[in-house]
Design an enzyme around this catalytic site. Structure first.
Site, PDB file in Angstrom:
ATOM      1  N   GLU A  94      42.323  36.404  20.643  1.00  0.00           N
ATOM      2  CA  GLU A  94      41.702  37.575  20.055  1.00  0.00           C
ATOM      3  C   GLU A  94      42.514  38.825  20.362  1.00  0.00           C
ATOM      4  OE1 GLU A  94      37.569  37.868  20.863  1.00  0.00           O
ATOM      5  OE2 GLU A  94      37.166  36.034  19.742  1.00  0.00           O
ATOM      6  N   CYS A 107      44.446  46.026  22.152  1.00  0.00           N
ATOM      7  CA  CYS A 107      44.348  45.166  23.330  1.00  0.00           C
ATOM      8  C   CYS A 107      44.881  43.782  22.954  1.00  0.00           C
ATOM      9  CB  CYS A 107      42.880  45.114  23.743  1.00  0.00           C
ATOM     10  SG  CYS A 107      42.587  44.111  25.190  1.00  0.00           S
ATOM     11  N   CYS A 114      43.012  31.164  30.434  1.00  0.00           N
ATOM     12  CA  CYS A 114      43.621  31.736  31.641  1.00  0.00           C
ATOM     13  C   CYS A 114      43.425  30.744  32.767  1.00  0.00           C
ATOM     14  CB  CYS A 114      42.966  33.079  31.993  1.00  0.00           C
ATOM     15  SG  CYS A 114      43.761  33.890  33.400  1.00  0.00           S
ATOM     16  N   CYS A 118      38.795  34.045  37.599  1.00  0.00           N
ATOM     17  CA  CYS A 118      38.047  35.127  38.247  1.00  0.00           C
ATOM     18  C   CYS A 118      36.557  34.898  37.955  1.00  0.00           C
ATOM     19  CB  CYS A 118      38.502  36.486  37.729  1.00  0.00           C
ATOM     20  SG  CYS A 118      40.251  36.771  38.068  1.00  0.00           S
ATOM     21  N   CYS A 121      34.705  36.738  34.973  1.00  0.00           N
ATOM     22  CA  CYS A 121      35.403  36.863  33.686  1.00  0.00           C
ATOM     23  C   CYS A 121      35.181  35.608  32.863  1.00  0.00           C
ATOM     24  CB  CYS A 121      36.900  37.056  33.936  1.00  0.00           C
ATOM     25  SG  CYS A 121      37.900  36.952  32.438  1.00  0.00           S
ATOM     26  N   GLY A 169      44.214  36.153  29.175  1.00  0.00           N
ATOM     27  CA  GLY A 169      45.367  35.637  29.901  1.00  0.00           C
ATOM     28  C   GLY A 169      45.941  36.606  30.919  1.00  0.00           C
ATOM     29  N   GLU A 170      46.810  36.082  31.763  1.00  0.00           N
ATOM     30  CA  GLU A 170      47.457  36.886  32.805  1.00  0.00           C
ATOM     31  C   GLU A 170      48.914  37.118  32.386  1.00  0.00           C
ATOM     32  OE1 GLU A 170      46.960  38.699  35.680  1.00  0.00           O
ATOM     33  OE2 GLU A 170      49.121  38.885  35.390  1.00  0.00           O
ATOM     34  N   SER A 223      43.869  44.735  38.533  1.00  0.00           N
ATOM     35  CA  SER A 223      42.447  44.367  38.601  1.00  0.00           C
ATOM     36  C   SER A 223      42.055  44.206  40.056  1.00  0.00           C
ATOM     37  CB  SER A 223      42.223  43.060  37.827  1.00  0.00           C
ATOM     38  OG  SER A 223      42.443  43.292  36.459  1.00  0.00           O
ATOM     39  N   CYS A 345      35.507  43.731  27.338  1.00  0.00           N
ATOM     40  CA  CYS A 345      36.276  43.059  28.380  1.00  0.00           C
ATOM     41  C   CYS A 345      35.655  41.752  28.812  1.00  0.00           C
ATOM     42  CB  CYS A 345      36.284  43.915  29.639  1.00  0.00           C
ATOM     43  SG  CYS A 345      37.369  45.263  29.519  1.00  0.00           S
TER      44      CYS A 345
HETATM   45  N1  SAH Z   1      44.424  38.945  33.319  1.00  0.00           N
HETATM   46  C1  SAH Z   1      44.629  40.331  33.381  1.00  0.00           C
HETATM   47  C2  SAH Z   1      44.379  41.053  32.074  1.00  0.00           C
HETATM   48  C3  SAH Z   1      43.180  40.640  31.250  1.00  0.00           C
HETATM   49  S1  SAH Z   1      41.566  41.031  31.840  1.00  0.00           S
HETATM   50  C4  SAH Z   1      43.822  40.946  34.495  1.00  0.00           C
HETATM   51  O1  SAH Z   1      42.965  40.268  35.050  1.00  0.00           O
HETATM   52  O2  SAH Z   1      44.073  42.096  34.823  1.00  0.00           O
HETATM   53  C5  SAH Z   1      41.382  42.770  31.483  1.00  0.00           C
HETATM   54  C6  SAH Z   1      40.369  43.463  32.406  1.00  0.00           C
HETATM   55  O3  SAH Z   1      39.023  43.100  32.084  1.00  0.00           O
HETATM   56  C7  SAH Z   1      40.574  43.086  33.869  1.00  0.00           C
HETATM   57  O4  SAH Z   1      40.503  44.206  34.698  1.00  0.00           O
HETATM   58  C8  SAH Z   1      39.400  42.173  34.102  1.00  0.00           C
HETATM   59  O5  SAH Z   1      39.107  42.100  35.454  1.00  0.00           O
HETATM   60  C9  SAH Z   1      38.306  42.811  33.274  1.00  0.00           C
HETATM   61  N2  SAH Z   1      37.171  41.944  32.999  1.00  0.00           N
HETATM   62  C10 SAH Z   1      37.161  40.600  32.856  1.00  0.00           C
HETATM   63  N3  SAH Z   1      35.907  40.146  32.642  1.00  0.00           N
HETATM   64  C11 SAH Z   1      35.098  41.220  32.616  1.00  0.00           C
HETATM   65  C12 SAH Z   1      33.684  41.378  32.413  1.00  0.00           C
HETATM   66  N4  SAH Z   1      32.888  40.347  32.157  1.00  0.00           N
HETATM   67  N5  SAH Z   1      33.187  42.624  32.451  1.00  0.00           N
HETATM   68  C13 SAH Z   1      34.021  43.687  32.668  1.00  0.00           C
HETATM   69  N6  SAH Z   1      35.340  43.597  32.876  1.00  0.00           N
HETATM   70  C14 SAH Z   1      35.883  42.367  32.853  1.00  0.00           C
HETATM   71 FE1  SF4 Z   2      41.058  36.848  35.904  1.00  0.00          FE
HETATM   72 FE2  SF4 Z   2      42.294  38.340  34.036  1.00  0.00          FE
HETATM   73 FE3  SF4 Z   2      42.359  35.650  33.912  1.00  0.00          FE
HETATM   74 FE4  SF4 Z   2      40.073  36.912  33.418  1.00  0.00          FE
HETATM   75  S1  SF4 Z   2      41.946  37.055  32.209  1.00  0.00           S
HETATM   76  S2  SF4 Z   2      40.352  35.075  34.709  1.00  0.00           S
HETATM   77  S3  SF4 Z   2      40.214  38.648  34.827  1.00  0.00           S
HETATM   78  S4  SF4 Z   2      43.243  36.935  35.521  1.00  0.00           S
END
Ligand code: SAH
Ligand code: SF4
Length: 368
Positions: A94, A107, A114, A118, A121, A169-170, A223, A345
């Site tokens: 997406e 974005c 991923c 986390c 997420c 993704g990361e 993050s 997010c």
């Molecule tokens: N993987 C990378 C980039 C993608 S996530 C990272 O983790 O930084 C983009 C942002 O959205 C990150 O800061 C992540 O922690 C946050 N995020 C993920 N799930 C979320 C949720 N359910 N509510 C709010 N923020 C969230």
């Molecule tokens: Fe964690 Fe970013 Fe991967 Fe979500 S997309 S699991 S926040 S590293």
């Protein structure tokens, strides 16, 4: 799609020159092609009018100027747009466009799924499927430009001005392709998005942060989400590999942070988990201890079906934000955009994935 033909999107200037050489064409053809593909957004070789007629006929025998397919396109009540894109090698990602008066941002995703899990997420609950190619990453930007009719690049008044690598993704676990794509996206004769307008968000893949600075020098968002290792181990499990001390030292060393650009510390607000005043105090102490030039971005938690967390109360979020402000740190509470189309997010891909899972379950239940 024509899988036997090579997609020119994703090729650097050098690689385009090599491709032209194979066709017996002079190197300057690569520059012309680069302009058509990345500046004009042209996909039809026949319309590339400054190429010779014979070359225009030969190019489509070997190459395409491809795009991911748009499998679904949604527009939110608040004008956030979301595209579900099908990739040439399979899989879907997406891409979300958040239009704002003067700083609309796209974005972009870097992986299908991923691998980092986390706990808050939704993308993290999905399996990692594969890394996107440079062409897949650029393809997301190019589809957005197509859809918003914002070709050619560089004209004033464009909405797509900022790029954030914050989709699925990361990005630092797919750095080769992310780097190739962003270098092409930053090229002033192509898509031309300035490095000052690009932010890469990482969960803290420490060993890649230095390379990110050296090769790309884009803005960095981290993050963070917790002020101590015990909690961060739980929320962002990669912390067990690269704990806060290493992460914050790498932030302090990130070159743009020493200049005027601050590192954005993303902090998802989780009720009774990480939102106390003591947490805010500890954050400030850490920033000072490691001498990190930081600003905060407080993200209200977006719940998803089955998530164990709740979003902090407004009071708690404001108390947190006010404390950081008083200590001299910018700490806005980010407004959640596109909630009605699941574009917020951590919700990316989940809706379509869920729909597929549901269909599968129904099929199984029906004995199919
Ligand atoms: N993987 C990378 C980039 C993608 S996530 C990272 O983790 O930084 C983009 C942002 O959205 C990150 O800061 C992540 O922690 C946050 N995020 C993920 N799930 C979320 C949720 N359910 N509510 C709010 N923020 C969230
Ligand atoms: Fe964690 Fe970013 Fe991967 Fe979500 S997309 S699991 S926040 S590293």
């Amino acid at each position: 799609m024509n899988s036997d033909k090579q997609n020119l999107v994703g090729l650097s200037r050098q690689e385009l020159a090599e491709a032209m050489e194979l066709l017996g064409e002079p190197a300057f053809r690569a520059r012309q092609l680069f302009h058509w593909i990345y500046h004009r957004g042209e996909t039809d070789f026949d319309k590339m009018t400054d190429l010779s007629k014979s070359l225009r006929q030969r190019l489509p025998e070997h190459f395409i100027v491809g795009r991911p397919t748009i499998n679904q396109s949604l527009i939110s009540e608040d004008t956030t747009r979301k595209w579900l894109l099908g990739l040439a090698k399979g899989g879907e990602v997406e891409t979300v466009m958040i239009p704002e008066e003067d700083r609309g941002a796209l974005c972009v995703s870097s992986q299908v799924g991923c691998s980092l899990n986390c706990s808050f997420c939704h993308t993290g609950t999905m399996d990692w499927v594969r890394n996107l190619s440079a062409g897949d990453i650029l393809g997301q930007i190019m589809v957005a430009r197509d859809e918003m009719e914002e070709w050619p690049s560089g004209v004033d008044g464009r909405k797509l001005k900022n790029l954030v690598m914050m989709g699925m993704g990361e990005p630092l676990l797919n750095f080769e392709n992310v780097s190739r794509a962003l270098q092409i996206a930053m090229d002033g004769e192509g898509i031309s998005i300035s490095k000052r307008r690009i932010t890469l968000s990482t969960s803290g893949v420490v060993p890649m942060m230095k390379r990110c600075a050296e090769e790309l020098d884009v803005g960095l968002a981290v993050s963070l989400h917790a002020a101590n290792d015990e909690l961060r181990d739980e929320l962002v499990p990669i912390n067990k590999k690269y704990p806060l001390a290493e992460l914050l030292q790498a932030c302090a060393d990130y070159p743009s942070a020493r200049n005027s650009r601050r590192i954005t510390m993303e902090y998802v607000m989780l009720k009774d988990v990480n939102d106390s005043l003591a947490d805010a105090k500890e954050l400030v102490r850490l920033m000072r201890q490691y001498n990190v030039h930081a600003k905060f971005n407080l993200i209200p938690f977006n719940p998803w079906p089955g998530s164990v967390y709740e979003c902090s109360s407004n009071n708690a979020m404001h108390r947190f934000s006010d404390y950081l402000n008083d200590e001299g740190y910018s700490a806005p509470i980010r407004t959640s955009r596109g909630r009605d189309i699941m574009a917020a997010c951590g919700q990316l891909k989940s809706a379509s994935e869920n729909a597929k899972l549901k269909a599968l379950k129904q099929k199984r239940a029906a004995g199919g």
